[in-house]
Design a protein around this motif. Structure first.
Motif, mmCIF file in Angstrom:
data_model
loop_
_atom_site.group_PDB
_atom_site.id
_atom_site.type_symbol
_atom_site.label_atom_id
_atom_site.label_comp_id
_atom_site.label_asym_id
_atom_site.label_seq_id
_atom_site.Cartn_x
_atom_site.Cartn_y
_atom_site.Cartn_z
ATOM 1 N N PRO A 132 -5.118 3.665 12.464
ATOM 2 C CA PRO A 132 -3.852 2.930 12.333
ATOM 3 C C PRO A 132 -4.117 1.486 11.910
ATOM 4 C CG PRO A 132 -4.011 4.071 14.449
ATOM 5 C CD PRO A 132 -5.378 4.099 13.840
ATOM 6 N N PHE A 133 -3.160 0.905 11.198
ATOM 7 C CA PHE A 133 -3.232 -0.522 10.856
ATOM 8 C C PHE A 133 -1.818 -1.065 10.756
ATOM 9 C CE2 PHE A 133 -3.188 1.661 6.742
ATOM 10 C CZ PHE A 133 -2.268 0.926 5.995
ATOM 11 N N GLU A 134 -1.702 -2.380 10.758
ATOM 12 C CA GLU A 134 -0.395 -3.035 10.694
ATOM 13 C C GLU A 134 -0.307 -3.894 9.446
ATOM 14 O OE1 GLU A 134 0.105 -5.241 14.271
ATOM 15 O OE2 GLU A 134 0.278 -3.453 15.551
ATOM 16 N N GLU A 156 5.009 2.064 10.745
ATOM 17 C CA GLU A 156 3.756 2.562 11.301
ATOM 18 C C GLU A 156 2.872 2.983 10.132
ATOM 19 O OE1 GLU A 156 4.465 5.699 14.052
ATOM 20 O OE2 GLU A 156 5.669 4.459 15.422
ATOM 21 N N ALA A 157 1.659 2.460 10.079
ATOM 22 C CA ALA A 157 0.769 2.729 8.949
ATOM 23 C C ALA A 157 -0.587 3.177 9.453
ATOM 24 C CB ALA A 157 0.625 1.477 8.085
ATOM 25 N N GLY A 158 -1.251 3.981 8.647
ATOM 26 C CA GLY A 158 -2.588 4.415 9.024
ATOM 27 C C GLY A 158 -3.280 5.162 7.905
ATOM 28 N N VAL A 159 -4.591 5.280 8.031
ATOM 29 C CA VAL A 159 -5.414 6.044 7.093
ATOM 30 C C VAL A 159 -5.415 7.500 7.551
ATOM 31 C CG1 VAL A 159 -7.739 6.357 6.163
ATOM 32 C CG2 VAL A 159 -6.864 4.039 6.621
ATOM 33 N N SER A 177 -8.270 9.270 -0.557
ATOM 34 C CA SER A 177 -7.932 8.068 0.199
ATOM 35 C C SER A 177 -6.413 7.970 0.296
ATOM 36 C CB SER A 177 -8.517 6.844 -0.492
ATOM 37 O OG SER A 177 -9.917 7.000 -0.642
ATOM 38 N N VAL A 178 -5.886 8.310 1.467
ATOM 39 C CA VAL A 178 -4.440 8.434 1.663
ATOM 40 C C VAL A 178 -4.005 7.515 2.793
ATOM 41 C CG1 VAL A 178 -2.542 10.006 2.209
ATOM 42 C CG2 VAL A 178 -4.509 10.834 0.889
ATOM 43 N N LEU A 179 -2.984 6.704 2.506
ATOM 44 C CA LEU A 179 -2.350 5.866 3.519
ATOM 45 C C LEU A 179 -0.996 6.478 3.850
ATOM 46 C CD1 LEU A 179 -3.089 2.289 2.107
ATOM 47 C CD2 LEU A 179 -4.550 3.761 3.516
ATOM 48 N N ALA A 209 -1.504 8.449 -1.871
ATOM 49 C CA ALA A 209 -2.893 8.738 -2.232
ATOM 50 C C ALA A 209 -3.327 7.750 -3.308
ATOM 51 C CB ALA A 209 -3.029 10.172 -2.733
ATOM 52 N N LEU A 210 -4.346 6.947 -3.012
ATOM 53 C CA LEU A 210 -4.824 5.933 -3.950
ATOM 54 C C LEU A 210 -5.663 6.608 -5.030
ATOM 55 C CD1 LEU A 210 -5.941 3.232 -1.321
ATOM 56 C CD2 LEU A 210 -3.677 3.568 -2.354
#
Length: 466
Positions: free
Chosen positions: A297-299, A307-310, A316-318, A377-378
């Protein structure tokens, strides 16, 4: 009306599936006869046998009659156009289909509307159930969860360079300009000698509005998963991923909250097989990536409600989730804008070569537990001498299984593999387990931030920039 004739069988089939009414039977049989150039039901008698014929068998009889009557060339594509002509002759008009869809949606809800629309698309053989049934499919356990493997036996494999060339080519004077144009609805098709184009007499497209524009909704004729639908812009324009397209994805799940919807990336190599027409793909299926969990998770300070996360996934998907669609849209655009210009040569990511962009995303949208959710997806389509088809494309050691672009469906964990693999499995050159292992490696090749120390550190630098 003797049911021993193909024309009577088809008319009764249409009645039994709610395509026509009882009072339409004689009209329907005559429409079928006209479609194949026959003057009497006696010209299309079904072969005698103990088994009840199915739709494919009856359509084949009618197609052979059409060939004999000079209605089409003696080829697989010629027969296919006749089969679609027959079913199209019995279909309700587009305005009637649209009205029924709107009525069901208003009275019973969006799922009832799509249930009916999907059923009739199958019943008139636009969705090719018999062809779909020939595909080989199996699950493959991997470090990323169970992947889905499909050997597609209905379409030839495409070369990535041909896909790129088609995306860059002007529409020219072809009609329809491509297979996703709304002008395909009811089109009779063209033989190879005149620039082959499939028949679409039995296609119906429901009008919808996305992003304040006119779009159309249909189902894929060669569906890869449950209720595989396509939303197409009314304008023949190139694919693009930006605020406008992300807005359209959110509009779509507002209209059909039981479906997911996603867009291919908008650049060659990392895009899908059709870059020339703005479109999305969606449906009812839950893909392996959807089931994958957020592990980091990240902010983002500017978007406290998100709510964000890997996602623990080879690409590579956020994953972004929010109760507010406006805040989620702003956050997704922030990620996209940052990624478009991000370079990290330590892991091979290069945003531009001169003015040529390399970075984009493959976005997937859904509503889950009452919240809007976007998976981003990056993607990066940079090439090198070592990897001329793409650094983050299937590497050469995997081309024996997969050489095509990794588009939306495969990003989510479903392999769409060429039919030649069936023969190789039969010959013992390769096993299902080996194919699954290679596909897992293909997805790992497509990940811009690998799951090693260098990749984790590089992804953290990008996330910190957000």
């Amino acid at each position: 009306m003797a049911l021993g004739t193909a024309s009577a069988w088809i008319a009764r089939y249409a009645l039994d599936h709610g395509i026509i009414d009882e009072g339409d039977l004689t009209w329907a049989e005559n429409r079928v006869l006209e479609s194949v150039g026959a003057l009497s039901p006696a010209d299309v008698v079904l072969p005698q046998g103990d088994d009840e014929p199915d739709l494919d068998a009856v359509l084949s009889v009618l197609a052979e009659a059409a060939v004999a009557n000079g209605q089409c060339e003696d080829s697989a594509s010629g027969r296919d156009r006749i089969m679609m002509r027959v079913m199209g002759a019995l279909m309700p008009r587009p305005s009637e289909v649209a009205a029924r869809f709107r009525g069901l949606r208003a009275d019973e809800g969006p799922k009832a509307a799509t249930d009916w629309f999907y059923a009739i698309s199958c019943d008139v053989d636009y969705v090719r159930r018999s062809a779909i049934a020939r595909n080989l499919s199996w699950g493959h356990p991997s470090a990323w969860g169970e992947l889905e493997i499909t050997i597609n036996k209905s379409k030839p494999e495409k070369d990535p360079r041909d896909i790129a060339a088609a995306g860059a080519a002007p529409a020219g004077e072809a009609y329809p300009a491509c297979q996703l144009c709304l002008s395909n609805e009811g089109y009779s098709g063209r033989p190879a000698a005149k620039g082959e184009h499939p028949a679409r007499q039995n296609l119906r497209i429901v009008p919808i509005e996305l992003g304040g524009e006119r779009w159309g909704l249909q189902y894929s004729p060669y569906a890869y998963y449950t209720e595989h639908c396509i939303a197409m812009s009314a304008e023949h324009r190139p694919m693009h991923v930006d605020r406008a397209s992300l807005t359209c994805l959110l509009d779509f799940v507002d209209l059909f909250p039981h479906y997911f919807i996603g867009s291919n990336a908008d650049l060659p190599i990392v895009g899908g097989s059709i870059l020339s027409h703005d479109h999305f793909q969606g449906g009812l299926h839950e893909f392996p990536m959807t089931r994958a969990e957020v592990c980091e998770p990240f902010e983002m300070d500017a978007f406290p409600g998100v709510e964000a996360g890997v996602v623990r996934w080879p690409l590579s998907v956020l994953r972004l989730s929010c109760a507010s669609r406006d805040e989620l849209l702003d956050a997704a655009c922030h990620v996209l804008d940052a990624w478009r210009v991000w370079s990290d040569e330590s892991v091979g990511v290069v945003a531009f070569t001169g003015e040529t962009p390399h970075n984009t995303i493959t976005p997937i949208c859904r509503i889950r537990d009452g919240r809007y959710e976007l998976d981003l997806a990056l993607r990066c389509n940079i090439t090198t001498d070592e990897h001329p088809l793409g650094v983050f494309h299937p590497h050469e050691d995997k081309w024996h299984v997969k050489k095509e672009n990794i588009g939306l469906i495969e990003v989510m964990g479903m392999a769409i593999l060429p039919p030649r693999l069936e023969a190789e499995m039969d010959a013992g050159n390769i096993t299902r387990e080996q194919i699954g292992d290679v596909f897992a490696g293909v997805l790992e090749d497509a990940g811009v931030f690998k799951w090693d120390d260098a990749g984790r550190a590089a992804q953290r630098r990008f996330i910190d920039s957000l």
